[in-house]
Design an enzyme around this catalytic site. Structure first.
Site, PDB file in Angstrom:
ATOM      1  N   ASP A   1      -9.029   7.621   7.923  1.00 17.84           N
ATOM      2  CA  ASP A   1      -9.559   6.598   7.543  1.00 17.84           C
ATOM      3  C   ASP A   1      -9.842   5.409   8.399  1.00 17.84           C
ATOM      4  OD1 ASP A   1     -11.083   5.451   5.383  1.00 17.84           O
ATOM      5  OD2 ASP A   1      -9.837   3.788   4.816  1.00 17.84           O
TER       6      ASP A   1
ATOM      7  N   GLY B   1     -11.025   2.368   2.826  1.00 15.66           N
ATOM      8  CA  GLY B   1      -9.718   2.194   1.917  1.00 15.66           C
ATOM      9  C   GLY B   1     -10.054   1.320   0.889  1.00 15.66           C
TER      10      GLY B   1
ATOM     11  N   HIS C   1     -12.990   4.508   7.856  1.00 14.92           N
ATOM     12  CA  HIS C   1     -12.587   3.237   7.176  1.00 14.92           C
ATOM     13  C   HIS C   1     -13.286   2.429   5.349  1.00 14.92           C
ATOM     14  CE1 HIS C   1     -10.182  -0.276   8.501  1.00 14.92           C
ATOM     15  NE2 HIS C   1      -9.517  -0.682   7.355  1.00 14.92           N
TER      16      HIS C   1
ATOM     17  N   ILE D   1       0.853  -1.679  -0.066  1.00 11.90           N
ATOM     18  CA  ILE D   1       0.041   0.469   0.110  1.00 11.90           C
ATOM     19  C   ILE D   1       0.898   1.181   0.404  1.00 11.90           C
ATOM     20  CG2 ILE D   1      -1.560   1.184   1.262  1.00 11.90           C
ATOM     21  CD1 ILE D   1      -2.992  -1.754   2.677  1.00 11.90           C
TER      22      ILE D   1
END
Ligand SMILES: O=C(O)[C@H](O)CO
Length: 335
Positions: free
Chosen positions: A261, A304, A302, A157
């Protein structure tokens, strides 16, 4: 006889369910977020469990899971909710779904970095409140252009984030972690200590897994080492950051802004301090010069990996891990 697979949520994208049904009998728990107890009521007798929503699988859970379990497959890259050594000690295979979500999560990191640095959420709130000012020094932000971006954890990531930010004329990328990485060299990113990264970076982006080394890593001490203009972004896990320390750093102008996030607690209760300080009313008292700016926080729940494509890919990969495990093959992403 067909193997039996339990899926722990009724909103798993069909890609994985369809794949499993080609070879297995599939049971789906008819709720989105079951407790451990709910799952344990139906799990015994199943050969594999498809884990969703970070269901905690620990020793107690496994003691009550029956004797037939052969594969645990989580539909997530992170696996801090799984006691991996304990699962493996019992001869159960365990897999996760990294890689397929890296691009989507990296997009969210860019979104948060820009949103926090350029104060767009705050601007939107000002519009709603009829408080838009013509002042030339109003809502001034920070730029990626010419900045130093520090990545904490240059895994898949982290690398995807660097690739995307290269288009923004960033002056220098630095990263920290266990060791220098070939991928870092290829991306032109410099391996530095955490302290150096904190001291040098205009943007600090956390993309490291949650484990005993990273839990609570961002505390008063770490925030105090950061630049005053720093934009802090966390797309990894909320518990890597001590929430009170972050709030203090924002309130006291130790750093410029944060884009999150993930949070601790997660989800944030509606009346949580982090949401209150990101509310425009706080900074309506302000503000013309950089030194007076307070509490720029962009928080999202959250998201992502939350795209149609990525969630389908995660579902398919988690299912393929199960099929491989049941057929005695290595999982695609085995822990
Ligand atoms: O670990 C992951 O897969 C992401 O954070 C989504 O949960």
């Amino acid at each position: 006889m067909k193997s039996r697979v339990l899926i722990t949520s009724n909103d798993v994208p069909s890609a994985g369910i369809d794949l499993l049904r080609t070879k297995c009998d599939v049971t789906i728990i008819q709720t989105t977020n079951p407790s451990q107890e709910d799952v344990l009521q139906v799990l015994p007798g199943h050969d594999a469990i498809f884990v969703t929503n970070h269901l905690n699988i620990n020793s107690d859970f496994l003691n009550n899971a029956g004797t037939s379990l052969k594969v645990v497959s989580t539909m997530s890259a992170g696996y801090d909710h799984l006691d991996v050594p304990e699962i493996k000690r019992r001869g159960i295979k365990v897999g996760h779904t990294p890689m397929v979500l890296s691009d989507a999560v990296a997009e969210i990191a860019v979104l948060l970095a820009l949103n926090a640095a350029r104060r767009t959420h705050e601007g939107r709130l000002k519009l709603e409140q009829g408080q838009v000012m013509k002042n030339l020094q109003w809502l001034l932000g920070q730029e990626l252009r010419g900045s130093t971006v520090g990545i904490v954890g240059l895994g898949n990531i982290g690398q995807a984030i660097v690739k995307r930010l290269k288009g923004f004329s960033v002056a220098r990328f630095v990263y920290t972690g266990h060791s220098r990485k070939k991928a870092g060299d290829e991306l032109g990113a410099h391996f530095v200590s955490l302290d150096d990264l904190l001291e040098q970076s205009d943007f600090v982006i956390v993309s490291a897994p949650l484990n005993n080394e990273t839990r609570g890593l961002f505390d008063d001490n770490t925030f105090n080492k950061m630049k005053k203009n720093a934009v802090f972004v966390n797309i990894a896990r909320g518990q890597i950051v001590k929430t009170n320390a972050l709030i203090k750093a924002l309130r006291n102008n130790i750093i410029f802004a944060a884009g999150l996030d993930v949070t601790d607690p997660e989800p944030l209760p509606p009346d949580h301090e982090l949401l209150k300080i990101s509310n425009a009313e706080i900074y309506s008292k302000v503000v013309c010069t950089l030194t007076n700016i307070k509490c720029i926080v962009v928080v999202i729940p959250h998201l992502g990996s939350a795209t149609v494509k990525t969630r389908n890919d995660m579902s398919f990969t988690a299912a393929q891990n199960i099929l491989n495990g049941l057929e005695g093959k290595p999982l695609i992403y085995e822990l």
